[in-house]
Motif scaffolding. Structure first.
Motif, PDB file in Angstrom:
ATOM      1  N   GLN B  63      28.417  90.364  28.122  1.00  0.00           N
ATOM      2  CA  GLN B  63      29.360  89.445  27.492  1.00  0.00           C
ATOM      3  C   GLN B  63      28.625  88.351  26.733  1.00  0.00           C
ATOM      4  O   GLN B  63      29.121  87.828  25.739  1.00  0.00           O
ATOM      5  CB  GLN B  63      30.283  88.827  28.543  1.00  0.00           C
ATOM      6  N   MET B 210      28.534  80.901  12.116  1.00  0.00           N
ATOM      7  CA  MET B 210      29.463  80.379  13.114  1.00  0.00           C
ATOM      8  C   MET B 210      28.873  80.397  14.521  1.00  0.00           C
ATOM      9  O   MET B 210      29.463  79.852  15.440  1.00  0.00           O
ATOM     10  CB  MET B 210      30.773  81.167  13.078  1.00  0.00           C
ATOM     11  N   LYS B 214      24.865  78.622  19.522  1.00  0.00           N
ATOM     12  CA  LYS B 214      24.195  79.626  20.363  1.00  0.00           C
ATOM     13  C   LYS B 214      22.776  79.922  19.927  1.00  0.00           C
ATOM     14  O   LYS B 214      21.973  80.385  20.725  1.00  0.00           O
ATOM     15  CB  LYS B 214      24.996  80.932  20.328  1.00  0.00           C
TER      16      LYS B 214
ATOM     17  N   ALA C 108      37.328  80.356  15.427  1.00  0.00           N
ATOM     18  CA  ALA C 108      36.200  81.076  14.845  1.00  0.00           C
ATOM     19  C   ALA C 108      36.403  82.578  14.967  1.00  0.00           C
ATOM     20  O   ALA C 108      36.061  83.329  14.063  1.00  0.00           O
ATOM     21  CB  ALA C 108      34.911  80.655  15.551  1.00  0.00           C
ATOM     22  N   PHE C 138      32.110  90.799  16.659  1.00  0.00           N
ATOM     23  CA  PHE C 138      31.705  89.635  15.889  1.00  0.00           C
ATOM     24  C   PHE C 138      32.462  88.390  16.372  1.00  0.00           C
ATOM     25  O   PHE C 138      31.959  87.272  16.295  1.00  0.00           O
ATOM     26  CB  PHE C 138      31.958  89.906  14.400  1.00  0.00           C
ATOM     27  N   MET C 140      33.011  87.704  19.418  1.00  0.00           N
ATOM     28  CA  MET C 140      32.272  87.198  20.578  1.00  0.00           C
ATOM     29  C   MET C 140      31.068  86.390  20.140  1.00  0.00           C
ATOM     30  O   MET C 140      30.702  85.399  20.769  1.00  0.00           O
ATOM     31  CB  MET C 140      31.820  88.361  21.455  1.00  0.00           C
ATOM     32  N   VAL C 141      30.418  86.841  19.042  1.00  0.00           N
ATOM     33  CA  VAL C 141      29.270  86.102  18.528  1.00  0.00           C
ATOM     34  C   VAL C 141      29.718  84.744  17.998  1.00  0.00           C
ATOM     35  O   VAL C 141      29.033  83.738  18.161  1.00  0.00           O
ATOM     36  CB  VAL C 141      28.582  86.921  17.407  1.00  0.00           C
ATOM     37  N   SER C 142      30.905  84.709  17.380  1.00  0.00           N
ATOM     38  CA  SER C 142      31.336  83.499  16.690  1.00  0.00           C
ATOM     39  C   SER C 142      31.973  82.469  17.611  1.00  0.00           C
ATOM     40  O   SER C 142      31.874  81.272  17.349  1.00  0.00           O
ATOM     41  CB  SER C 142      32.325  83.858  15.589  1.00  0.00           C
ATOM     42  N   CYS C 143      32.650  82.901  18.659  1.00  0.00           N
ATOM     43  CA  CYS C 143      33.409  81.961  19.481  1.00  0.00           C
ATOM     44  C   CYS C 143      32.483  80.948  20.143  1.00  0.00           C
ATOM     45  O   CYS C 143      31.586  81.325  20.906  1.00  0.00           O
ATOM     46  CB  CYS C 143      34.190  82.708  20.558  1.00  0.00           C
ATOM     47  N   PRO C 144      32.664  79.653  19.884  1.00  0.00           N
ATOM     48  CA  PRO C 144      31.775  78.661  20.496  1.00  0.00           C
ATOM     49  C   PRO C 144      31.976  78.542  22.001  1.00  0.00           C
ATOM     50  O   PRO C 144      31.115  78.021  22.702  1.00  0.00           O
ATOM     51  CB  PRO C 144      32.149  77.359  19.787  1.00  0.00           C
ATOM     52  N   ASP C 146      32.623  81.247  23.960  1.00  0.00           N
ATOM     53  CA  ASP C 146      32.312  82.558  24.551  1.00  0.00           C
ATOM     54  C   ASP C 146      33.517  83.154  25.263  1.00  0.00           C
ATOM     55  O   ASP C 146      33.393  83.674  26.372  1.00  0.00           O
ATOM     56  CB  ASP C 146      31.150  82.445  25.539  1.00  0.00           C
ATOM     57  N   LYS C 149      36.100  88.726  25.686  1.00  0.00           N
ATOM     58  CA  LYS C 149      35.281  89.560  26.571  1.00  0.00           C
ATOM     59  C   LYS C 149      35.548  91.024  26.225  1.00  0.00           C
ATOM     60  O   LYS C 149      36.674  91.404  25.922  1.00  0.00           O
ATOM     61  CB  LYS C 149      35.617  89.287  28.039  1.00  0.00           C
ATOM     62  N   HIS C 211      37.128  58.284  29.316  1.00  0.00           N
ATOM     63  CA  HIS C 211      37.981  58.003  28.160  1.00  0.00           C
ATOM     64  C   HIS C 211      37.727  59.008  27.038  1.00  0.00           C
ATOM     65  O   HIS C 211      37.272  58.654  25.959  1.00  0.00           O
ATOM     66  CB  HIS C 211      37.776  56.566  27.692  1.00  0.00           C
ATOM     67  N   HIS C 212      38.003  60.212  27.375  1.00  0.00           N
ATOM     68  CA  HIS C 212      37.811  61.268  26.388  1.00  0.00           C
ATOM     69  C   HIS C 212      38.770  62.394  26.746  1.00  0.00           C
ATOM     70  O   HIS C 212      38.937  62.717  27.919  1.00  0.00           O
ATOM     71  CB  HIS C 212      36.362  61.771  26.430  1.00  0.00           C
ATOM     72  N   ARG C 238      30.880  72.470  27.342  1.00  0.00           N
ATOM     73  CA  ARG C 238      29.862  72.187  26.325  1.00  0.00           C
ATOM     74  C   ARG C 238      30.331  70.999  25.512  1.00  0.00           C
ATOM     75  O   ARG C 238      31.421  71.009  24.941  1.00  0.00           O
ATOM     76  CB  ARG C 238      29.677  73.388  25.407  1.00  0.00           C
ATOM     77  N   TYR C 246      35.112  75.663  13.269  1.00  0.00           N
ATOM     78  CA  TYR C 246      34.023  76.620  13.041  1.00  0.00           C
ATOM     79  C   TYR C 246      34.148  77.439  11.766  1.00  0.00           C
ATOM     80  O   TYR C 246      33.135  77.732  11.129  1.00  0.00           O
ATOM     81  CB  TYR C 246      33.798  77.478  14.299  1.00  0.00           C
ATOM     82  N   TYR C 249      32.069  76.451   8.675  1.00  0.00           N
ATOM     83  CA  TYR C 249      30.649  76.739   8.485  1.00  0.00           C
ATOM     84  C   TYR C 249      30.425  77.902   7.516  1.00  0.00           C
ATOM     85  O   TYR C 249      29.362  78.013   6.922  1.00  0.00           O
ATOM     86  CB  TYR C 249      29.979  77.054   9.830  1.00  0.00           C
TER      87      TYR C 249
END
Lengths: 51, 398, 290
Positions: B63, B210, B214, C108, C138, C140-144, C146, C149, C211-212, C238, C246, C249
């Motif tokens: 994953q 994007m 990572k 993304a 792709f 999965m690669v792009s999602c910040p 993750d 699945k 406070h966020h 994160r 995203y 970009y």
């Protein structure tokens, strides 16, 4: 808060121009080196059959 | 009706000719065949499991690492190394430098086969490959995707390369009229091909835009597309030098005397171009490094690894090319070409696999099955290449 | 109001047979804003009923929440479970955090998808369509975060991730996890309302919360919002993702494509004409001899 502090996004710009000038000079040297003078070329061509 | 009869007659005689040509020539128990045949058979067995049991049964994909060796090596690297075709076409057809004309056919053939096989390897990696036509036939166009652009450009570029190579096929099949017609298409195909290449070479890099959080910051920048494009130029040039020196040994009986002699001059010219391109690439890297203020990463293991790539396999081969051109040392040029190719391979692996998810605890390593399948793809490509060059006039006979 | 009416009438008259609601953009209003969920991690007791409700609703693996001891280690969502609850030891005691797809406002994964299989619906959820997906991963690669699945086992793999119970939303119901939550840690609504609720909670208990509001700006804003008593990086979030959506970009690159596709061929053709040496004057050897 990090949102309200000033960040100069062009801080590296001055250094970038210095880098550019350095690489331009180096690039001219490289191209001068690559376009070797005729004399060198012919002597090298002479050497070639021997090797 | 008469026409139809003539046509079927023609077709029949061509089929006969084609079957004749399919037969192997020369002895087939060469060292290369001894290695490649078992690899191909093993690869096919692995692919059977891949398509019945799923990707997980033969690959180490996870994953966290959705792109593995098949994408990172076959597609990313294969495409970069096939960049020679558009560079040489630019030089010969647009700039009209006749000196390089004798290597156009073989370079275009290499490019065509690389695209067919390496982007064909993409199909192996797709989870649901039967949906691959979806972005083409228009029932779901994802214009918003970089991959949409890349897939379309792969497809169009393969067609363009085929058009560029087709006069040679027509010549082989003795279709004189068709050959003349196809030759007329060459300039147009070349111009479209260069444009498509610029876009998909950089597009392959843009796929990682994007993945910003990572990829290790030393490798990520918003200029990845530009870097991929520039590196594909010298990767392609190095590949031509590298392949050329092998072909001139292996297929020396197919290559004419005159071409053999002019080959040294061609290699020197290509090496000169490669040296300058690599120097430009190095400047881009230095500029991006400085602009991103990445000094703080240098004194870490990742920083050393980055320096290995950038100094060891970009700057040093660049200087080797320059030194070798000046002193006419062809041996050094070949070593430099091999190093430059390795540098590009390393760069693509770094972005796609090694520095991707660099903080992950479970690293990705390709499984032996993934490596065997990759070798299989390479071997099949060489087989097809060999079949074509021994039958069609790809190398200059002069 | 009069002016609006006047425009509407004029537009209707001018457009003739075209229905009035399609003639002017102003008139086309979405009936609803994007749906959202507010997660207050200070209220979560780690009962994991949301995990069960989610899996039961979507036919995924139902965990044995009494006996499997899954809270012992930090888990990730998987192709079998779209949501998981994790436990973190912090200076303010145990904190439980529910994890699932955050349903970004500009996802993304949807921008990455070349067949629109990943789709940002106008109701808010990001959904996946198996009839379109070709399994390129792709997204999965792009999602910040993750989140998508992939099923690596099986010949017909799917992308698995939370779809915010899209079918239930269309029926006017809340997502299954929200409905199952016994402590009101999850709150369903529209993002604008939920932001007000979240801010109200932070302002009225300034010592209880940091406070966020995670998800207000992250990755351009997400559909799921989080409140926490401890800094978010300590409970598995994160915080280095930035506030840029995203898809931005890749925007410049994608927009420049037609420019290159038109400009470069013209330039190449011009260069080709320029280098035509057929009619070159033979005596003159070029600028170097002048």
């Amino acid at each position: 808060m990090e949102y309200y502090s000033y960040v100069n996004i062009f801080e590296t710009k001055g250094l970038a121009y210095i880098l550019l000038i350095c690489f331009l000079v180096l690039g001219i040297l490289l191209i001068k080196y690559l376009s070797a003078p005729e004399k060198k070329d012919s002597s090298a061509a002479e050497r070639k059959p021997r090797t | 009706m008469n026409n139809a009869a003539v046509f079927t007659g023609e077709l029949r005689s061509f089929l006969k000719f084609f079957l004749q040509e399919l037969k192997p020539r020369g002895k087939w128990l060469t060292p290369f065949n001894v290695i490649s045949i078992p690899t191909i058979i093993l690869g096919l067995i692995i692919l059977y499991f891949r398509f019945t049991e799923g990707l997980g049964s033969v690959t180490n994909l996870s994953q966290q690492f959705p792109f593995g060796f098949w994408i990172g090596f076959d597609v990313m690297t294969g495409v970069a190394l096939a960049g020679g075709a558009y560079v040489i076409c630019f030089v010969v057809y647009v700039m009209r430098l006749e000196k390089y004309h004798c290597i156009v056919k073989v370079t275009v053939l290499n490019g065509l086969l690389a695209y067919v096989f390496y982007s064909g390897a993409l199909v192996l990696d797709l989870g649901r490959p039967w949906h691959i036509i979806n972005p083409i036939i228009g029932n779901s166009f994802g214009y918003n995707s970089v991959l949409f652009l890349v897939s379309w450009h792969f497809l169009l570029y393969m067609i363009v390369l085929f058009v560029e190579f087709s006069p040679t096929i027509a010549e082989w099949a003795h279709w004189e009229k068709l050959r003349k017609f196809l030759t007329g298409l060459t300039l147009g195909a070349v111009i479209i091909g260069i444009t498509l290449s610029i876009l998909h070479q950089s597009g392959v890099g843009a796929m990682f835009l994007m993945a910003k959080p990572k990829i290790h910051p030393l490798w990520y920048s918003e200029y990845i597309p530009l870097l991929y494009f520039v590196s594909s130029i010298f990767a392609g040039l190095s590949m031509i030098i590298f392949e050329g020196s092998i072909s001139h040994k292996v297929f020396s009986n197919l290559i004419g005397e005159k071409t053999h002699h002019s080959h040294d001059e061609i290699v020197l010219g290509l090496a000169k171009a490669a040296a300058i391109t690599m120097f430009v690439y190095y400047f881009f890297l230095a500029f991006i490094f400085m602009h991103g203020d990445k000094w703080k990463f240098i004194n870490t293991p990742w920083g050393y690894w980055y320096l290995v790539e950038v100094i060891g396999f970009v700057l040093i081969p660049c200087f080797m090319f320059a030194y070798a051109v000046r002193n006419r040392r062809l041996g050094v040029i070949r070593v430099a070409a091999a190093m430059a190719i390795f540098g590009v391979v390393l760069n693509r692996q770094n972005i796609c696999l090694i520095a991707f998810n660099w903080y992950a605890e479970n690293r990705y390593y390709p499984s032996w099955q993934e490596i065997v399948v990759t070798l299989m793809v390479v071997f099949v490509e060489i087989w097809v290449f060999r079949w074509i060059v021994t039958r069609m006039s790809v190398f200059s006979k002069e | 109001m009069d002016r609006r009416q006047f425009f509407l009438t004029t537009a209707t008259v001018c457009a003739g047979g075209v229905p009035a609601n399609t003639t002017r953009a102003e008139e086309v209003k979405e009936p609803k804003e994007f749906s959202a969920v507010l997660v207050d991690t200070t209220r979560c007791i780690g009962c994991r009923s949301c995990e069960v409700a989610c899996s039961v609703t979507h036919g995924n693996y139902v965990p044995d929440i009494k006996n499997d001891g899954a809270l012992e280690k930090v888990r990730d969502t998987s192709e079998k479970q779209w949501t998981v609850v994790n436990r973190f030891e912090t200076e303010k005691g145990e904190v439980f955090v529910k994890k699932q797809c955050l349903h970004c406002w500009q996802p993304a994964c949807a921008a990455a998808c070349l067949v629109n299989a990943m789709l940002k619906t106008k109701e808010g959820p990001v959904t996946w369509d198996g009839d379109k997906c070709m399994g390129c991963r792709f997204c999965m690669v792009s999602c910040p975060f993750d989140m998508p699945k992939f099923e690596y086992s099986g010949w017909n793999p799917k992308i698995q991730k939370c779809n915010m119970c899209y079918d239930r939303l269309l029926e006017g119901k809340k997502p299954a996890c929200v409905e199952s939550c016994p402590t009101d840690a999850l709150m369903f609504g529209q993002k604008r309302e939920l932001m007000e609720v979240a801010r109200h909670r932070v302002y009225s208990h300034p010592d209880k919360y940091v406070h966020h509001i995670y998800g207000e700006q992250e990755a351009g804003g997400t559909g799921w919002l989080y409140l926490s008593a401890v800094p978010f990086e300590k409970i598995g979030f994160r915080t280095d993702l930035g506030t840029t959506p995203y898809p931005e970009y890749t925007r410049e690159f994608l927009i420049s494509v037609p420019l290159i596709e038109f400009g470069v061929p013209a330039f190449l053709l011009a260069l080709n004409m320029l280098t035509d040496r057929k009619d070159e004057v033979q005596e003159n050897h070029g600028w170097k001899d002048e």
